[in-house]
Design a protein around this motif. Structure first.
Motif, short mmCIF file in Angstrom:
data_model
loop_
_atom_site.label_atom_id
_atom_site.label_comp_id
_atom_site.label_asym_id
_atom_site.label_seq_id
_atom_site.Cartn_x
_atom_site.Cartn_y
_atom_site.Cartn_z
N ASP A 12 60.18 46.64 25.20
CA ASP A 12 60.18 47.91 24.47
C ASP A 12 61.62 48.34 24.17
N PRO A 13 61.98 48.54 22.89
CA PRO A 13 63.37 48.90 22.56
C PRO A 13 63.82 50.24 23.16
N ILE A 14 62.92 51.19 23.28
CA ILE A 14 63.28 52.50 23.83
C ILE A 14 63.59 52.36 25.33
N LYS A 15 62.73 51.65 26.04
CA LYS A 15 62.97 51.44 27.47
C LYS A 15 64.21 50.58 27.70
N LEU A 16 64.44 49.63 26.82
CA LEU A 16 65.62 48.78 26.93
C LEU A 16 66.90 49.59 26.74
N SER A 17 66.90 50.49 25.76
CA SER A 17 68.05 51.36 25.54
C SER A 17 68.29 52.27 26.74
N HIS A 18 67.20 52.81 27.28
CA HIS A 18 67.32 53.68 28.45
C HIS A 18 67.87 52.90 29.65
N ALA A 19 67.37 51.70 29.88
CA ALA A 19 67.84 50.88 31.00
C ALA A 19 69.31 50.50 30.82
N TYR A 20 69.71 50.22 29.60
CA TYR A 20 71.10 49.88 29.31
C TYR A 20 72.02 51.07 29.60
N ASN A 21 71.61 52.25 29.16
CA ASN A 21 72.41 53.46 29.41
C ASN A 21 72.52 53.76 30.90
N GLU A 22 71.44 53.57 31.64
CA GLU A 22 71.46 53.78 33.09
C GLU A 22 72.39 52.77 33.76
N ALA A 23 72.36 51.53 33.30
CA ALA A 23 73.24 50.51 33.87
C ALA A 23 74.71 50.83 33.58
N MET A 24 74.99 51.41 32.43
CA MET A 24 76.37 51.82 32.12
C MET A 24 76.84 52.92 33.08
N LYS A 25 75.96 53.88 33.35
CA LYS A 25 76.30 54.95 34.29
C LYS A 25 76.52 54.39 35.69
N GLU A 26 75.65 53.46 36.09
CA GLU A 26 75.78 52.85 37.42
C GLU A 26 77.07 52.05 37.54
N LEU A 27 77.51 51.43 36.45
CA LEU A 27 78.75 50.67 36.49
C LEU A 27 79.94 51.58 36.76
N SER A 28 79.97 52.74 36.14
CA SER A 28 81.10 53.65 36.38
C SER A 28 81.10 54.14 37.82
N VAL A 29 79.94 54.41 38.39
CA VAL A 29 79.86 54.83 39.79
C VAL A 29 80.26 53.67 40.70
N LEU A 30 79.80 52.48 40.38
CA LEU A 30 80.11 51.30 41.18
C LEU A 30 81.61 51.01 41.20
N ARG A 31 82.27 51.21 40.08
CA ARG A 31 83.72 51.00 40.02
C ARG A 31 84.46 51.97 40.94
N ARG A 32 84.05 53.22 40.92
CA ARG A 32 84.69 54.20 41.81
C ARG A 32 84.44 53.86 43.27
#
Length: 92
Positions: free
Chosen positions: A49-69
Motif C-alpha cells: 500500500d503506497p500510503i502505508k509505505l510512505s508512513h513507514a518511510y517517514n517513521e523510519a526517517m524520524k527513527e534514524l535521527s533519534v538513533l544518530r543522537r
C-alpha cells in the motif's frame, strides 16, 4: 493519493540506519538496533500500500535521527568491552 518513496531512497535510508546502528560502542545496543533495523525494513519491503509505505518511510526517517543522537551519546559514555566482543590486544 500519496506517492511512495523511490526504491533508491528506501535503500539509502536502510544503509544509513544500519551504519548508524553499527556505530554503537555497546555490544547489546549495537546488536539490538541492527536486528531492529533489519526487521523494520523487512516490513517496509513487504508493504504494498503506497500510503502505508510512505508512513513507514517517514517513521523510519524520524527513527534514524533519534538513533544518530543515541549513538553519539553511547560513544561518549560507552563502557568496557564485553567478553563476547572481539578484544583488541593491550600492550603494556
Amino acid at each position: 493519493m500519496a506517492t511512495p518513496p523511490a526504491r533508491k531512497a528506501i535503500l539509502d535510508l536502510y544503509a544509513s540506519t544500519l551504519r548508524t546502528a553499527k556505530s554503537f560502542s555497546s555490544y547489546n545496543f549495537r546488536t539490538y538496533f541492527v536486528r531492529r533495523t533489519e526487521d523494520t525494513f523487512r516490513g517496509i519491503q513487504a508493504e504494498q500500500d503506497p500510503i502505508k509505505l510512505s508512513h513507514a518511510y517517514n517513521e523510519a526517517m524520524k527513527e534514524l535521527s533519534v538513533l544518530r543522537r543515541c549513538a553519539v551519546m553511547n560513544q561518549l559514555y560507552g563502557g568496557a568491552r564485553l567478553a563476547v566482543e572481539e578484544q583488541s590486544e593491550v600492550r603494556t
